[in-house]
Design an enzyme around this catalytic site. Sequence first.
Site, PDB file in Angstrom:
ATOM      1  N   ARG A  94       0.588  -1.317   0.189  1.00 47.64           N
ATOM      2  CA  ARG A  94       0.107   0.072  -0.027  1.00 47.64           C
ATOM      3  C   ARG A  94       1.028   1.187   0.076  1.00 47.64           C
ATOM      4  O   ARG A  94       1.949   1.256   0.884  1.00 47.64           O
ATOM      5  CB  ARG A  94      -0.892  -0.057   1.296  1.00 47.64           C
ATOM      6  CG  ARG A  94      -1.842  -0.975   1.557  1.00 47.64           C
ATOM      7  CD  ARG A  94      -2.909  -1.409   0.472  1.00 47.64           C
ATOM      8  NE  ARG A  94      -3.600  -0.238   0.189  1.00 47.64           N
ATOM      9  CZ  ARG A  94      -4.384   0.018  -0.830  1.00 47.64           C
ATOM     10  NH1 ARG A  94      -4.347  -0.837  -1.926  1.00 47.64           N
ATOM     11  NH2 ARG A  94      -5.172   1.102  -1.110  1.00 47.64           N
ATOM     12  N   HIS A 112      13.541  -2.125  -0.655  1.00 54.43           N
ATOM     13  CA  HIS A 112      13.036  -2.162  -2.117  1.00 54.43           C
ATOM     14  C   HIS A 112      13.979  -3.082  -3.000  1.00 54.43           C
ATOM     15  O   HIS A 112      15.442  -3.033  -2.453  1.00 54.43           O
ATOM     16  CB  HIS A 112      13.213  -0.802  -2.663  1.00 54.43           C
ATOM     17  CG  HIS A 112      12.571  -0.853  -4.105  1.00 54.43           C
ATOM     18  ND1 HIS A 112      11.102  -0.990  -4.368  1.00 54.43           N
ATOM     19  CD2 HIS A 112      13.446  -0.814  -5.087  1.00 54.43           C
ATOM     20  CE1 HIS A 112      11.388  -0.879  -5.901  1.00 54.43           C
ATOM     21  NE2 HIS A 112      12.506  -0.689  -6.288  1.00 54.43           N
ATOM     22  N   ASP A 148       9.353   4.901  -3.054  1.00 55.87           N
ATOM     23  CA  ASP A 148      10.714   4.493  -3.075  1.00 55.87           C
ATOM     24  C   ASP A 148      12.046   5.417  -3.293  1.00 55.87           C
ATOM     25  O   ASP A 148      12.703   5.505  -4.122  1.00 55.87           O
ATOM     26  CB  ASP A 148      10.955   3.306  -4.208  1.00 55.87           C
ATOM     27  CG  ASP A 148       9.916   2.261  -3.934  1.00 55.87           C
ATOM     28  OD1 ASP A 148       9.690   1.865  -2.803  1.00 55.87           O
ATOM     29  OD2 ASP A 148       9.382   1.695  -4.945  1.00 55.87           O
ATOM     30  N   GLN A 176      20.074 -11.259   0.276  1.00 62.02           N
ATOM     31  CA  GLN A 176      20.564  -9.845   0.761  1.00 62.02           C
ATOM     32  C   GLN A 176      19.803  -8.886   1.666  1.00 62.02           C
ATOM     33  O   GLN A 176      19.929  -8.219   2.667  1.00 62.02           O
ATOM     34  CB  GLN A 176      21.271  -9.076  -0.419  1.00 62.02           C
ATOM     35  CG  GLN A 176      22.476  -9.886  -1.106  1.00 62.02           C
ATOM     36  CD  GLN A 176      23.514 -10.245  -0.151  1.00 62.02           C
ATOM     37  OE1 GLN A 176      23.767  -9.293   0.669  1.00 62.02           O
ATOM     38  NE2 GLN A 176      23.974 -11.194  -0.458  1.00 62.02           N
ATOM     39  N   GLU A 177      18.543  -9.165   1.287  1.00 56.68           N
ATOM     40  CA  GLU A 177      17.269  -8.252   2.005  1.00 56.68           C
ATOM     41  C   GLU A 177      17.541  -8.867   3.542  1.00 56.68           C
ATOM     42  O   GLU A 177      17.365  -7.951   4.333  1.00 56.68           O
ATOM     43  CB  GLU A 177      16.002  -8.651   1.690  1.00 56.68           C
ATOM     44  CG  GLU A 177      15.589  -8.218   0.015  1.00 56.68           C
ATOM     45  CD  GLU A 177      14.209  -7.859  -0.261  1.00 56.68           C
ATOM     46  OE1 GLU A 177      13.745  -7.123  -1.117  1.00 56.68           O
ATOM     47  OE2 GLU A 177      13.412  -8.866   0.111  1.00 56.68           O
TER      48      GLU A 177
HETATM   49  C1  GRF Z   1      10.686  -7.857  -0.772  1.00 54.93           C
HETATM   50  O1  GRF Z   1      11.180  -8.276  -1.980  1.00 54.93           O
HETATM   51  C2  GRF Z   1      10.740  -6.338  -0.566  1.00 54.93           C
HETATM   52  O2  GRF Z   1      11.685  -5.900  -1.094  1.00 54.93           O
HETATM   53  C3  GRF Z   1       9.538  -5.700  -1.156  1.00 54.93           C
HETATM   54  O3  GRF Z   1       8.494  -6.863  -0.886  1.00 54.93           O
HETATM   55  C4  GRF Z   1       9.061  -7.959  -0.691  1.00 54.93           C
HETATM   56  C5  GRF Z   1       8.741  -8.501   0.586  1.00 54.93           C
HETATM   57  O4  GRF Z   1       8.888 -10.019   0.743  1.00 54.93           O
HETATM   58  N1  GRF Z   1       9.053  -4.521  -0.763  1.00 54.93           N
HETATM   59  P1  GRF Z   1       8.656 -10.777   2.003  1.00 54.93           P
HETATM   60  O5  GRF Z   1       7.111 -10.785   2.181  1.00 54.93           O
HETATM   61  O6  GRF Z   1       9.297 -10.237   3.172  1.00 54.93           O
HETATM   62  O7  GRF Z   1       9.223 -12.220   1.710  1.00 54.93           O
END
Ligand code: GRF
Length: 222
Positions: A94, A112, A148, A176-177
């Site tokens: 959202r 992101h 973003d 990496q996230e």
């Molecule tokens: C991630 O790829 C993030 O970068 C984007 O939404 C995705 C969420 O992934 N904003 P998850 O639900 O945490 O697996």
Amino acid sequence: MTSPLALGVLLSGSGTNLQAIVDAIAAGTLPARVAVVISNVPDAYGLVRARAHGIRVEVIPHRDFPSREAFDARLVETLHAHGVELVVLAGFMRLVTRVLLDAFPGRVLNIHPALLPAFPGLHAERQALDHGVSITGVTVHLVDEQTDHGPILAQAAVPVLPGDTEESLHARIQVQEHRVYPLAIRLIAEGRLRLEGRRVIVSSTGADAGAALVNPPPDAPW
Ligand code: GRF
């Protein structure tokens, strides 16, 4: 001793980033606690993850509200009721409004799946593949009124490999996230960030100078 930073995690989907945050807290590498997980999607798998860890959850379907602002007002009310100090958007599908941003000034984070300012908006992996870049990545940033766009806290680079699909690239990005989101939250929890214009300055403890830049090591799994 001060109490750990209270996080409010907002999600709409699978919640792997929530999981990474919960795991970092459990491992003792993130001085925070998840006070509440809020989803606008009732069957989001992230809610299952939260409940499995005994985290309080709230479902607030956006369709129940006449405007984005009215929805955000309910979010703010719920976040305050749970004592949230930092709002963490983790796959929350959202757009947020001034109603949320004014209630938590400089205290709303987003992750992101690209190296902003490249490829903002939806389908960042597809945008990277279509553009033909050989490096993309992850950005954690403060949220402002543009999508973003806000000040960048941490980034990690991810290579695009021959034959990549959106799915394979997304999987490599998520590795990496899950490193960089807990790291960025830790920098805030430790009070080590300050803003100069839109530049985020990280005060170093010496041991981890440059921590906001994650350079995947040569033996990274790809
Ligand atoms: C991630 O790829 C993030 O970068 C984007 O939404 C995705 C969420 O992934 N904003 P998850 O639900 O945490 O697996």
